[in-house]
Design an enzyme around this catalytic site. Structure first.
Site, mmCIF file in Angstrom:
data_model
loop_
_atom_site.group_PDB
_atom_site.id
_atom_site.type_symbol
_atom_site.label_atom_id
_atom_site.label_comp_id
_atom_site.label_asym_id
_atom_site.label_seq_id
_atom_site.Cartn_x
_atom_site.Cartn_y
_atom_site.Cartn_z
ATOM 1 N N LYS A 124 0.877 -1.187 0.000
ATOM 2 C CA LYS A 124 0.000 0.000 0.000
ATOM 3 C C LYS A 124 0.901 1.220 0.000
ATOM 4 O O LYS A 124 2.034 1.160 0.484
ATOM 5 C CB LYS A 124 -0.879 0.029 1.263
ATOM 6 C CG LYS A 124 -2.128 0.853 1.086
ATOM 7 C CD LYS A 124 -3.225 0.021 0.446
ATOM 8 C CE LYS A 124 -4.465 0.815 0.108
ATOM 9 N NZ LYS A 124 -5.563 -0.088 -0.302
ATOM 10 N N ASP A 164 -7.051 4.118 -4.543
ATOM 11 C CA ASP A 164 -7.709 3.932 -3.235
ATOM 12 C C ASP A 164 -8.340 5.295 -2.942
ATOM 13 O O ASP A 164 -8.606 6.062 -3.882
ATOM 14 C CB ASP A 164 -6.687 3.512 -2.166
ATOM 15 C CG ASP A 164 -7.347 3.021 -0.876
ATOM 16 O OD1 ASP A 164 -7.796 1.873 -0.842
ATOM 17 O OD2 ASP A 164 -7.446 3.802 0.108
HETATM 18 P P1 NDP Z 1 -12.979 7.487 -2.885
HETATM 19 O O1 NDP Z 1 -11.931 8.504 -2.652
HETATM 20 O O2 NDP Z 1 -13.505 7.295 -4.249
HETATM 21 O O3 NDP Z 1 -14.203 7.741 -1.909
HETATM 22 C C1 NDP Z 1 -14.036 7.795 -0.542
HETATM 23 C C2 NDP Z 1 -15.352 8.156 0.089
HETATM 24 O O4 NDP Z 1 -15.254 8.005 1.494
HETATM 25 C C3 NDP Z 1 -15.735 9.610 -0.145
HETATM 26 O O5 NDP Z 1 -17.127 9.724 -0.169
HETATM 27 C C4 NDP Z 1 -15.118 10.286 1.064
HETATM 28 O O6 NDP Z 1 -15.730 11.514 1.399
HETATM 29 C C5 NDP Z 1 -15.381 9.276 2.137
HETATM 30 N N1 NDP Z 1 -14.345 9.401 3.175
HETATM 31 C C6 NDP Z 1 -13.017 9.311 3.012
HETATM 32 N N2 NDP Z 1 -12.370 9.522 4.171
HETATM 33 C C7 NDP Z 1 -13.342 9.755 5.071
HETATM 34 C C8 NDP Z 1 -13.323 10.027 6.444
HETATM 35 N N3 NDP Z 1 -12.162 10.120 7.114
HETATM 36 N N4 NDP Z 1 -14.527 10.181 7.065
HETATM 37 C C9 NDP Z 1 -15.708 10.085 6.370
HETATM 38 N N5 NDP Z 1 -15.768 9.837 5.070
HETATM 39 C C10 NDP Z 1 -14.605 9.663 4.430
HETATM 40 O O7 NDP Z 1 -12.361 6.115 -2.315
HETATM 41 P P2 NDP Z 1 -12.840 4.613 -2.586
HETATM 42 O O8 NDP Z 1 -14.285 4.552 -2.829
HETATM 43 O O9 NDP Z 1 -11.906 4.043 -3.583
HETATM 44 O O10 NDP Z 1 -12.493 3.925 -1.176
HETATM 45 C C11 NDP Z 1 -13.443 3.787 -0.134
HETATM 46 C C12 NDP Z 1 -13.001 2.660 0.780
HETATM 47 O O11 NDP Z 1 -12.920 1.431 0.033
HETATM 48 C C13 NDP Z 1 -11.621 2.826 1.407
HETATM 49 O O12 NDP Z 1 -11.625 2.231 2.685
HETATM 50 C C14 NDP Z 1 -10.717 1.998 0.485
HETATM 51 O O13 NDP Z 1 -9.551 1.558 1.149
HETATM 52 C C15 NDP Z 1 -11.658 0.834 0.181
HETATM 53 N N6 NDP Z 1 -11.351 0.061 -1.016
HETATM 54 C C16 NDP Z 1 -11.209 0.660 -2.229
HETATM 55 C C17 NDP Z 1 -10.953 -0.117 -3.342
HETATM 56 C C18 NDP Z 1 -10.880 0.467 -4.692
HETATM 57 O O14 NDP Z 1 -10.735 -0.293 -5.643
HETATM 58 N N7 NDP Z 1 -10.969 1.774 -4.873
HETATM 59 C C19 NDP Z 1 -10.790 -1.569 -3.244
HETATM 60 C C20 NDP Z 1 -11.032 -2.107 -1.923
HETATM 61 C C21 NDP Z 1 -11.292 -1.298 -0.868
HETATM 62 P P3 NDP Z 1 -14.954 12.911 1.123
HETATM 63 O O15 NDP Z 1 -15.159 13.175 -0.325
HETATM 64 O O16 NDP Z 1 -15.630 13.871 2.020
HETATM 65 O O17 NDP Z 1 -13.512 12.681 1.475
HETATM 66 O O1 2IT Z 2 -7.877 -1.838 -0.881
HETATM 67 C C1 2IT Z 2 -7.799 -2.315 -2.031
HETATM 68 O O2 2IT Z 2 -7.934 -3.507 -2.256
HETATM 69 C C2 2IT Z 2 -7.581 -1.375 -3.137
HETATM 70 N N1 2IT Z 2 -7.526 -0.169 -2.922
HETATM 71 C C3 2IT Z 2 -7.359 -1.898 -4.534
HETATM 72 C C4 2IT Z 2 -5.935 -2.298 -4.731
HETATM 73 C C5 2IT Z 2 -5.551 -2.694 -6.127
HETATM 74 O O3 2IT Z 2 -4.356 -2.955 -6.304
HETATM 75 O O4 2IT Z 2 -6.402 -2.766 -7.013
#
Ligand code: NDP
Ligand code: 2IT
Length: 447
Positions: A124, A164
């Protein structure tokens, strides 16, 4: 191995890393019994070698903002474990990023990637840079400065970053472009790339869609139909929006979404038009979720500063924002209204107290490392396509994603079914993920 002793020792050695300790504690307590059934693991001190990352790069990133001011941020890449494949995991840009958060994420990623059945180790990275409120040019200059430091440490068979929080298609494009310039090669060093330059179809959708597929597998164990179920989602980013889209295609009602400022509540469920607006709000206008309630005041209300769990009436919860966003009180509130399933889109969104509540209540509870593994799984499929210099159709990738999610579900059932038939998905995911990495590490000696 006594889990408690290992954890105490890590706490002493890394006193300022609470998220890392939290993630390690959850895994070690559930694998303790399995680990101790293999005395050879202890002779090789597998546990410390599995908990402590292989290496950590940390560096200063300097860049110039639009007003000409020179800014600095911290940058990191944690290469946690490459026993079963090249280091693989996302990059997070958020003001809260620090070494503890990235160490927890890299540790979790190692087990998650193992569960996918694909050949990927765990990593990461990220920065305390916040893209919020920055212009495209500022984001581009930051991404270039970040990669100027990192490019030597990554590569298609070494370490493959992706997105992420705060890192989506735009940021991956800028980082990949600069990587390509420095490395002078066009290889699959990033996943989540644009379609025109090697990105896989369905990668943007994969985490949210995969979580829905995992949920369907869980519901099937209790013969529950998803149609008409009310689902509370948190977040409104990549994972949350595609989770909402798939749920609505499946006939469920999405009653909430949120961002770090507050939540929206749609008691009758979001309509297709409302969700389409949210996609545009987030990806094009880069606005706040509050604006969805302003656009559709008759059907959507806004709750400033609140998370959905205490007020959104729902049958299912899918936390998809960030770590520790659902605490013990939230879990009790959800259980009190009869929630039947919690499936985590985010990484470690439930606090240890909340997890305990869900397990004690014996509801269907899927930890992130199983439920959100679809994102990195399709990243693995993107790597495979890049190696072949081919691209597969959306249908083919989606079919493979469904298949991987149901295999992850089966692994959880195999390793997590308790004497009374209850499936402890936390234990199942941890033990299944651990065993593959452990066997590979044993075979490769002390390295
Ligand atoms: P994005 O940046 O696209 O979206 C994040 C969302 O979460 C936004 O709505 C953001 O709001 C909110 N958020 C972020 N930080 C906080 C906080 N501290 N408190 C409240 N709300 C918060 O990220 P993703 O959708 O990609 O990721 C969301 C989650 O999913 C994370 O935990 C990530 O690790 C996990 N994840 C992502 C993957 C991926 O492929 N993208 C794969 C597997 C897991 P704001 O705009 O206000 O910051
Ligand atoms: O938390 C996760 O699994 C991710 N943000 C995706 C990682 C990746 O390499 O696609």
């Amino acid at each position: 191995m006594k889990a408690i002793e290992v954890i105490d020792d890590l706490r002493r050695r890394f006193p300022n890393e609470p998220e890392y300790i939290q993630a390690v504690e959850e895994v070690l307590t559930s694998i303790e019994e399995t680990y101790n059934a293999h005395p050879e693991f202890e002779r090789y001190n597998l546990i410390e070698r599995l908990c402590i990352p292989d290496r950590i790069f940390s560096f200063r990133v300097s860049w110039v903002d639009d007003s000409g001011r020179v800014r600095t941020n911290m940058g990191y890449r944690i290469q946690h474990n490459n026993a079963i494949g090249p280091y693989k995991g996302g990059i997070r840009f958020h003001s809260s990023v620090n070494q503890s958060i990235l160490k927890f994420l890299a540790f979790e990623q190692t087990f998650k990637n193992s569960l996918t059945t694909l050949a990927m180790g765990g990593a990461k990275g990220g920065s305390d840079f916040s893209p919020r409120g920055k212009s495209d040019m500022e984001v581009m200059r930051f991404c270039q400065a970040f990669i100027a430091e990192l490019w030597r440490q990554i590569g298609p068979d070494t370490d493959v970053p992706a997105g992420d929080i705060g890192v989506g298609g735009r940021e991956v494009g800028y980082m990949y472009g600069y990587y390509k310039k420095m490395a002078r090669e066009f290889t699959g060093t990033f996943t989540g790339k644009g379609r025109e330059f090697g990105g896989s179809l369905i990668r943007p959708e994969a985490t949210g869609f995969g979580n829905c597929y995992f949920l369907l597998n869980m519901l099937a164990t209790r013969n529950i139909d998803i149609k008409g179920k009310r689902v509370a989602i948190s977040g409104s980013g990549n994972v949350a929006t595609y989770t909402a889209l798939k749920l609505m295609q499946l006939g469920a009602k999405v009653v909430s979404m949120s961002d770090s400022d507050g939540s929206i509540y749609a008691p009758e469920g979001l309509s297709d038009t409302e969700l389409q607006f949210i996609f545009e709000l987030k990806n094009v206008m880069r606005g706040r979720i509050r604006e969805a309630a302003e656009e559709f005041p008759a059907t959507i209300e806004y709750r400033a500063g609140e998370r959905p769990w205490q007020f959104a009436k729902c049958d299912i919860a899918m936390p998809s924002a960030t770590q520790n966003e659902l605490d013990g009180d939230d879990a009790r509130a959800l259980l009190a209204q009869g929630v039947i399933a919690v499936s985590e889109g985010a990484n470690m969104p439930s606090t240890p107290e909340a997890v305990k509540e869900f397990l004690n209540a014996r509801i269907l509870y899927a930890p992130g490392k199983a439920a959100n593994a679809g994102g990195v799984a399709v990243s693995g499929l993107e790597m495979a396509q890049n190696s072949q210099k081919l691209s597969w159709s959306a249908e083919e990738v989606d079919r493979k994603l469904r298949d991987i999610m149901s295999r992850i579900h089966s692994s959880c059932v195999e390793f997590g079914t308790e004497a009374d038939g209850f499936v402890n998905y936390v234990k199942g995911a941890n033990v299944a993920g651990f065993m593959k990495v452990a066997r590979a590490m044993m075979a490769q000696g002390v390295v």
